[in-house]
Design a protein around this motif. Structure first.
Motif, PDB file in Angstrom:
ATOM      1  N   ASN A  32       1.256  -1.143   0.129  1.00  0.00           N
ATOM      2  CA  ASN A  32      -0.006  -0.078   0.538  1.00  0.00           C
ATOM      3  C   ASN A  32       1.111   1.597  -0.231  1.00  0.00           C
ATOM      4  O   ASN A  32      -0.308   2.090   0.116  1.00  0.00           O
ATOM      5  N   TYR A  33       2.377   1.101  -0.124  1.00  0.00           N
ATOM      6  CA  TYR A  33       3.414   2.416  -0.405  1.00  0.00           C
ATOM      7  C   TYR A  33       4.343   1.852  -0.932  1.00  0.00           C
ATOM      8  O   TYR A  33       4.516   1.009  -1.830  1.00  0.00           O
ATOM      9  N   THR A  34       4.659   3.298  -1.538  1.00  0.00           N
ATOM     10  CA  THR A  34       5.777   3.093  -2.296  1.00  0.00           C
ATOM     11  C   THR A  34       7.278   1.793  -1.751  1.00  0.00           C
ATOM     12  O   THR A  34       7.283   3.056  -0.139  1.00  0.00           O
ATOM     13  N   SER A  35       7.169   1.382  -2.870  1.00  0.00           N
ATOM     14  CA  SER A  35       8.486   0.635  -2.152  1.00  0.00           C
ATOM     15  C   SER A  35       9.771   0.662  -3.173  1.00  0.00           C
ATOM     16  O   SER A  35       9.249   0.810  -4.122  1.00  0.00           O
ATOM     17  N   SER A  36      10.919  -0.055  -2.551  1.00  0.00           N
ATOM     18  CA  SER A  36      11.987  -0.145  -3.325  1.00  0.00           C
ATOM     19  C   SER A  36      12.951  -0.854  -2.775  1.00  0.00           C
ATOM     20  O   SER A  36      12.814  -1.810  -1.506  1.00  0.00           O
ATOM     21  N   VAL A  37      13.412  -1.486  -4.212  1.00  0.00           N
ATOM     22  CA  VAL A  37      14.720  -2.820  -4.139  1.00  0.00           C
ATOM     23  C   VAL A  37      15.955  -3.188  -4.717  1.00  0.00           C
ATOM     24  O   VAL A  37      15.730  -2.426  -5.583  1.00  0.00           O
ATOM     25  N   SER A  50      13.146  -4.850 -14.791  1.00  0.00           N
ATOM     26  CA  SER A  50      14.576  -5.079 -14.900  1.00  0.00           C
ATOM     27  C   SER A  50      15.435  -6.107 -15.124  1.00  0.00           C
ATOM     28  O   SER A  50      14.872  -6.618 -15.139  1.00  0.00           O
ATOM     29  N   TYR A  51      16.947  -5.448 -14.921  1.00  0.00           N
ATOM     30  CA  TYR A  51      17.888  -6.574 -15.928  1.00  0.00           C
ATOM     31  C   TYR A  51      19.003  -6.513 -14.779  1.00  0.00           C
ATOM     32  O   TYR A  51      19.598  -6.067 -14.124  1.00  0.00           O
ATOM     33  N   LEU A  52      19.872  -8.098 -14.835  1.00  0.00           N
ATOM     34  CA  LEU A  52      20.765  -8.393 -15.193  1.00  0.00           C
ATOM     35  C   LEU A  52      21.703  -8.306 -15.803  1.00  0.00           C
ATOM     36  O   LEU A  52      21.052  -9.311 -16.515  1.00  0.00           O
ATOM     37  N   ILE A  53      22.705  -7.659 -16.257  1.00  0.00           N
ATOM     38  CA  ILE A  53      23.619  -7.837 -17.316  1.00  0.00           C
ATOM     39  C   ILE A  53      25.541  -7.875 -16.404  1.00  0.00           C
ATOM     40  O   ILE A  53      25.718  -8.017 -15.992  1.00  0.00           O
ATOM     41  N   PHE A  54      25.637  -9.228 -16.765  1.00  0.00           N
ATOM     42  CA  PHE A  54      26.491 -10.284 -17.223  1.00  0.00           C
ATOM     43  C   PHE A  54      27.357 -10.541 -18.309  1.00  0.00           C
ATOM     44  O   PHE A  54      26.482 -10.628 -19.332  1.00  0.00           O
ATOM     45  N   GLU A  55      28.913  -9.940 -18.205  1.00  0.00           N
ATOM     46  CA  GLU A  55      29.764 -10.188 -19.566  1.00  0.00           C
ATOM     47  C   GLU A  55      30.021 -11.026 -19.627  1.00  0.00           C
ATOM     48  O   GLU A  55      31.220 -11.101 -18.549  1.00  0.00           O
ATOM     49  N   ILE A  56      30.466 -11.900 -20.023  1.00  0.00           N
ATOM     50  CA  ILE A  56      30.643 -13.244 -20.086  1.00  0.00           C
ATOM     51  C   ILE A  56      32.057 -13.823 -21.651  1.00  0.00           C
ATOM     52  O   ILE A  56      31.415 -12.830 -22.447  1.00  0.00           O
ATOM     53  N   PRO A  57      32.769 -14.104 -21.692  1.00  0.00           N
ATOM     54  CA  PRO A  57      32.911 -14.742 -22.706  1.00  0.00           C
ATOM     55  C   PRO A  57      32.741 -15.036 -24.107  1.00  0.00           C
ATOM     56  O   PRO A  57      31.662 -15.768 -23.506  1.00  0.00           O
ATOM     57  N   LYS A  58      32.236 -15.638 -24.530  1.00  0.00           N
ATOM     58  CA  LYS A  58      31.359 -16.233 -25.833  1.00  0.00           C
ATOM     59  C   LYS A  58      31.707 -17.330 -26.119  1.00  0.00           C
ATOM     60  O   LYS A  58      29.971 -17.938 -26.634  1.00  0.00           O
ATOM     61  N   ASP A  59      32.606 -17.830 -25.795  1.00  0.00           N
ATOM     62  CA  ASP A  59      32.540 -19.634 -25.530  1.00  0.00           C
ATOM     63  C   ASP A  59      32.468 -20.324 -24.630  1.00  0.00           C
ATOM     64  O   ASP A  59      32.080 -21.373 -23.955  1.00  0.00           O
ATOM     65  N   TYR A  92      16.972  -3.014  -9.764  1.00  0.00           N
ATOM     66  CA  TYR A  92      16.467  -1.535  -8.909  1.00  0.00           C
ATOM     67  C   TYR A  92      14.654  -2.017  -9.199  1.00  0.00           C
ATOM     68  O   TYR A  92      14.548  -1.318 -10.589  1.00  0.00           O
ATOM     69  N   PHE A  93      13.982  -1.520  -8.039  1.00  0.00           N
ATOM     70  CA  PHE A  93      12.551  -1.545  -8.613  1.00  0.00           C
ATOM     71  C   PHE A  93      12.352  -0.470  -7.334  1.00  0.00           C
ATOM     72  O   PHE A  93      12.890  -0.495  -6.560  1.00  0.00           O
ATOM     73  N   SER A  94      11.663  -0.023  -8.238  1.00  0.00           N
ATOM     74  CA  SER A  94      11.297   1.586  -7.183  1.00  0.00           C
ATOM     75  C   SER A  94       9.720   1.921  -7.390  1.00  0.00           C
ATOM     76  O   SER A  94       9.542   2.392  -8.716  1.00  0.00           O
ATOM     77  N   LEU A  95       9.143   1.492  -7.374  1.00  0.00           N
ATOM     78  CA  LEU A  95       7.209   0.982  -7.486  1.00  0.00           C
ATOM     79  C   LEU A  95       6.296   1.763  -6.725  1.00  0.00           C
ATOM     80  O   LEU A  95       5.914   1.471  -4.937  1.00  0.00           O
ATOM     81  N   GLN A  96       5.544   2.067  -7.343  1.00  0.00           N
ATOM     82  CA  GLN A  96       3.793   2.909  -6.489  1.00  0.00           C
ATOM     83  C   GLN A  96       2.881   1.576  -6.316  1.00  0.00           C
ATOM     84  O   GLN A  96       2.900   0.290  -7.003  1.00  0.00           O
ATOM     85  N   PRO A  97       2.173   1.813  -5.526  1.00  0.00           N
ATOM     86  CA  PRO A  97       0.918   0.661  -5.155  1.00  0.00           C
ATOM     87  C   PRO A  97       0.545   0.221  -6.350  1.00  0.00           C
ATOM     88  O   PRO A  97       0.351   1.083  -7.029  1.00  0.00           O
TER      89      PRO A  97
END
Length: 412
Positions: free
Chosen positions: A346-351, A383-392, A372-377
């Protein structure tokens, strides 16, 4: 004139006897308050009793009768007086022997048992005795320190029986001596008591990042306070709790600050109140698994992983800002994991997520961006998790932490 002197001498004997009786009685009463009795005071009372009766009888009765009747009828006088004298001597002897007899303290029997966290002493008074008696009961350690004590007053033994409980809460395991003394400080009862630590059985089960430790007491002796710890080996002793197990108890143990990765080795150690280790086991803990489509709720925000893909180019949004930065992988590619967030409160929250890592078929890599999320009720967001890894290399699992919730996302 002679009769007057006899009367005065008899009166002197009477007064002297009364004085000895009263003074001796006062001192004897004072001595009996502390369970003592003096032979000197009892002897003085006996002499006083003798003088009280012997003086008046001799000088007021026997000698006047002798002067009046002995000259006329000596045989009759002797015949009449001898039985009287013998009777008086016998009576005085019995009474005086009773007076000077040393009074005795009560006689007791004792029995002890250990029940729970108490030593119970059962007292039975066999004979009441002539003197009032108070008992002191003490538990003495090997270094002769009194760890607990109690008193039993004479009026508490009205029915001749009493039950005394000595506390064992602050008693360490080892050998002790139970001593019972009377009011004179004389030892009436002494018993060696060994306080043994209770025996336990332990059973552990591991579900994800939680350890379930079941402790069961298998020997009914003195209860003990156990110190149960779950910690990393190099940080042992920081995550502990104290527990008293009366019969059986199951504890849920968790890492204090979370696992911080895909897995970590911990040690479970249980010590008794003497500091002895009675259980020691190494355990590997892992965060809970989560699959695409599953959700967790943190701070009223429902977070759900949606999909994962690989790309050479991606746009990075910093902390939910509308401005996005375009990035191109230098030598590999990006693993992009999309998450959906919804505010169910019922309140604005962030994680925000922390310590993100990806496990590939060849190694481990940290995230380029965090969730990262900051949302109203009722508001939803992506949102995204991004990892840079070798192509193989291909991602196998992703670890992330939101609030206190740790999860491992299976990618394949």
């Amino acid at each position: 004139m002679k009769n007057i002197w006899k009367g005065l001498i008899g009166l002197t004997f009477l007064l002297l006897g009364l004085t000895l009786w009263i003074v001796g009685g006062m001192y004897e009463d004072l001595a009996r308050l502390v369970g003592e009795s003096s032979f000197l005071t009892r002897f003085a009372m006996g002499i006083g009793f003798l003088l009280i009766f012997l003086g008046p009888i001799l000088f007021w009765i026997i000698l006047p009768l002798k002067e009046r009747w002995y000259e006329l009828h000596p045989k009759r006088f002797i015949t009449a007086v001898i039985p009287l004298v013998l009777f008086l001597l016998l009576s005085f002897g019995v009474v005086i022997s009773e007076i000077i007899h040393e009074p005795q303290l009560p006689i007791y029997s004792f029995n002890t048992t250990i029940k729970g966290n108490e030593i119970v002493v059962y007292i039975n008074r066999i004979t009441k005795g002539d003197l009032p008696d108070d008992l002191s009961i003490g538990l003495i350690s090997q270094d002769e320190k009194q760890v607990d004590f109690d008193y039993v007053l004479d009026n508490e033994l009205k029915d001749g029986e009493e039950r005394v409980e000595l506390n064992l809460y602050d008693v360490r395991f080892g050998n002790y001596t139970l001593i019972v003394k009377n009011i004179r400080g004389e030892t009436l009862y002494q018993e060696k008591i060994e306080i043994k630590p209770p025996k336990y059985s332990f059973n552990t089960s591991v579900i994800d990042s939680e350890v379930y430790l079941t402790i069961r007491r298998i020997e009914d002796v003195v209860p003990d306070t156990l110190k149960v710890c779950l910690d990393e080996k190099e940080k042992f002793g920081q995550n502990c709790q104290e527990v008293e197990v009366k019969d059986e108890k199951t504890l849920t143990l968790k890492p204090r600050y979370g696992i911080g990765g895909f897995s970590k080795e911990y040690v479970v150690i249980v010590r008794n109140s003497s500091g002895d280790i009675i259980f020691n086991k190494n355990i590997v803990l892992k965060p809970k698994n989560i699959k695409f489509g599953d959700s967790i709720v943190v701070n009223n925000i429902k977070v759900t992983p949606i999909l994962a893909n690989y790309t050479r180019e991606t746009c990075i949004s910093l902390w939910g800002a509308e401005v996005k930065l375009k990035r191109v992988a230098k030598e590999g590619h990006f693993l992009v994991i999309e998450f959906e967030g919804k505010n169910v409160g019922n309140y604005t929250s962030s994680v925000v997520s922390l310590n993100e890592k990806v496990k590939t078929n060849k190694g481990y890599y940290n995230a380029t961006t965090s969730l990262y999320f900051s949302l109203q009720p009722e508001e939803e967001g992506i949102s995204y998790l991004i990892f840079e890894i070798p192509k193989d290399e291909r991602g196998l699992e992703v670890y992330f932490k939101i609030g206190r919730e740790e999860r491992v996302l299976e990618i394949l």
